[in-house]
Design an enzyme around this catalytic site. Structure first.
Site, PDB file in Angstrom:
ATOM      1  N   HIS A 135       0.727  -0.914   0.016  1.00 37.92           N
ATOM      2  CA  HIS A 135       0.093   0.002  -0.260  1.00 37.92           C
ATOM      3  C   HIS A 135       0.997   0.810   0.040  1.00 37.92           C
ATOM      4  O   HIS A 135       1.771   0.803   1.301  1.00 37.92           O
ATOM      5  CB  HIS A 135      -0.966  -0.132   1.529  1.00 37.92           C
ATOM      6  CG  HIS A 135      -0.189  -0.512   2.204  1.00 37.92           C
ATOM      7  ND1 HIS A 135      -0.193  -1.591   3.404  1.00 37.92           N
ATOM      8  CD2 HIS A 135       0.178   0.801   3.294  1.00 37.92           C
ATOM      9  CE1 HIS A 135       0.216  -1.331   4.256  1.00 37.92           C
ATOM     10  NE2 HIS A 135       0.990   0.050   4.433  1.00 37.92           N
ATOM     11  N   HIS A 137       0.595   5.277   1.595  1.00 42.66           N
ATOM     12  CA  HIS A 137       0.633   6.171   1.964  1.00 42.66           C
ATOM     13  C   HIS A 137       0.624   7.318   1.254  1.00 42.66           C
ATOM     14  O   HIS A 137       1.371   7.519   0.964  1.00 42.66           O
ATOM     15  CB  HIS A 137       0.623   6.053   3.513  1.00 42.66           C
ATOM     16  CG  HIS A 137       1.324   4.711   4.589  1.00 42.66           C
ATOM     17  ND1 HIS A 137       0.564   4.605   5.368  1.00 42.66           N
ATOM     18  CD2 HIS A 137       1.563   3.766   4.224  1.00 42.66           C
ATOM     19  CE1 HIS A 137       0.353   3.489   5.914  1.00 42.66           C
ATOM     20  NE2 HIS A 137       1.503   3.362   5.492  1.00 42.66           N
TER      21      HIS A 137
HETATM   22  P1  DGP Z   1       2.153  -0.004   7.477  1.00 45.78           P
HETATM   23  O1  DGP Z   1       2.580   0.415   8.637  1.00 45.78           O
HETATM   24  O2  DGP Z   1       2.570   1.096   6.333  1.00 45.78           O
HETATM   25  O3  DGP Z   1       1.481  -1.452   6.780  1.00 45.78           O
HETATM   26  O4  DGP Z   1       0.216   0.421   7.864  1.00 45.78           O
HETATM   27  C1  DGP Z   1      -0.707   0.007   7.091  1.00 45.78           C
HETATM   28  C2  DGP Z   1      -1.258   1.027   7.974  1.00 45.78           C
HETATM   29  O5  DGP Z   1      -2.679   0.203   7.629  1.00 45.78           O
HETATM   30  C3  DGP Z   1      -1.674   2.278   8.921  1.00 45.78           C
HETATM   31  O6  DGP Z   1      -1.442   2.951   9.295  1.00 45.78           O
HETATM   32  C4  DGP Z   1      -2.980   1.810  10.005  1.00 45.78           C
HETATM   33  C5  DGP Z   1      -3.431   1.147   8.524  1.00 45.78           C
HETATM   34  N1  DGP Z   1      -4.588  -0.102   9.050  1.00 45.78           N
HETATM   35  C6  DGP Z   1      -4.627  -0.686   9.672  1.00 45.78           C
HETATM   36  N2  DGP Z   1      -5.314  -1.454   9.562  1.00 45.78           N
HETATM   37  C7  DGP Z   1      -7.021  -0.681   9.172  1.00 45.78           C
HETATM   38  C8  DGP Z   1      -7.788  -1.425   8.920  1.00 45.78           C
HETATM   39  O7  DGP Z   1      -8.944  -2.147   8.840  1.00 45.78           O
HETATM   40  N3  DGP Z   1      -8.954  -0.227   8.381  1.00 45.78           N
HETATM   41  C9  DGP Z   1      -7.775   1.114   7.769  1.00 45.78           C
HETATM   42  N4  DGP Z   1      -8.925   2.154   7.037  1.00 45.78           N
HETATM   43  N5  DGP Z   1      -7.064   1.297   8.250  1.00 45.78           N
HETATM   44  C10 DGP Z   1      -6.308   0.572   8.749  1.00 45.78           C
END
Ligand code: DGP
Length: 155
Positions: A135, A137
């Protein structure tokens, strides 16, 4: 030992507590990476988990981060479950380019393009990756400061 600690596997994506409901042998197979559970983001893609979706097309989905670090914090996620940046294939070139284009357009829509923003892909443990589904950001809406905090050298 029948206890499976919450854990994250590279192969299986975020599998915290994901072993619940599986048989003992299937949980061992899950931990061994013999088969994978859908990641949180796959579950959002198929509509199994809710999310604030801001864009969707045949190749990617984009939704607001559940723990935003700035007024705009959006994740651009390929529908194809690529676990990490290390797993991007040569044939994913167009897909990864499309993620950037979608992020660019969302930055315009959010009104943060002119002031600027940051695009980040975290990879594996040192990169602080939490969800093992690639993903991008998109973060902006306030000054974000230096890219990394400087730390005292410890050795
Ligand atoms: P990373 O550390 O790059 O793997 O970021 C994962 C991101 O995903 C973190 O900023 C929080 C977000 N995240 C985790 N679980 C969920 C979820 O269930 N829904 C959404 N919208 N975001 C999530």
């Amino acid at each position: 030992m029948d206890q499976v600690p919450p854990s994250y596997t590279h192969e299986g994506g975020a599998v915290s507590n994901a072993g619940r409901g599986l048989s003992y042998s299937d949980r061992r197979r899950l931990i061994a990476g013999e088969f994978s559970m859908p990641t949180l983001f796959e579950r959002i893609i198929v509509g199994e988990l809710p999310a604030a979706i801001v864009h969707r097309d045949e190749r990617v989905i984009a939704f607001r981060d559940i723990r935003p670090l700035a007024p705009t914090h959006i994740l651009v996620v390929p529908n194809k479950p690529i676990p990490t940046a290390n797993d991007i294939g040569d044939d994913d070139e167009a897909l990864v380019g499309h993620m950037m284009i979608v992020a660019r357009d969302l930055a315009r829509k959010e009104g943060i393009a002119a002031n600027g923003y940051r695009l980040i892909i975290n990879c594996n443990a040192h990169g602080g990756q939490e969800v093992y589904h690639l993903h991008l950001h998109l973060i902006g809406g306030r000054p974000l400061g230096p890219m990394l905090m400087r730390q005292e050298r410890t050795g």
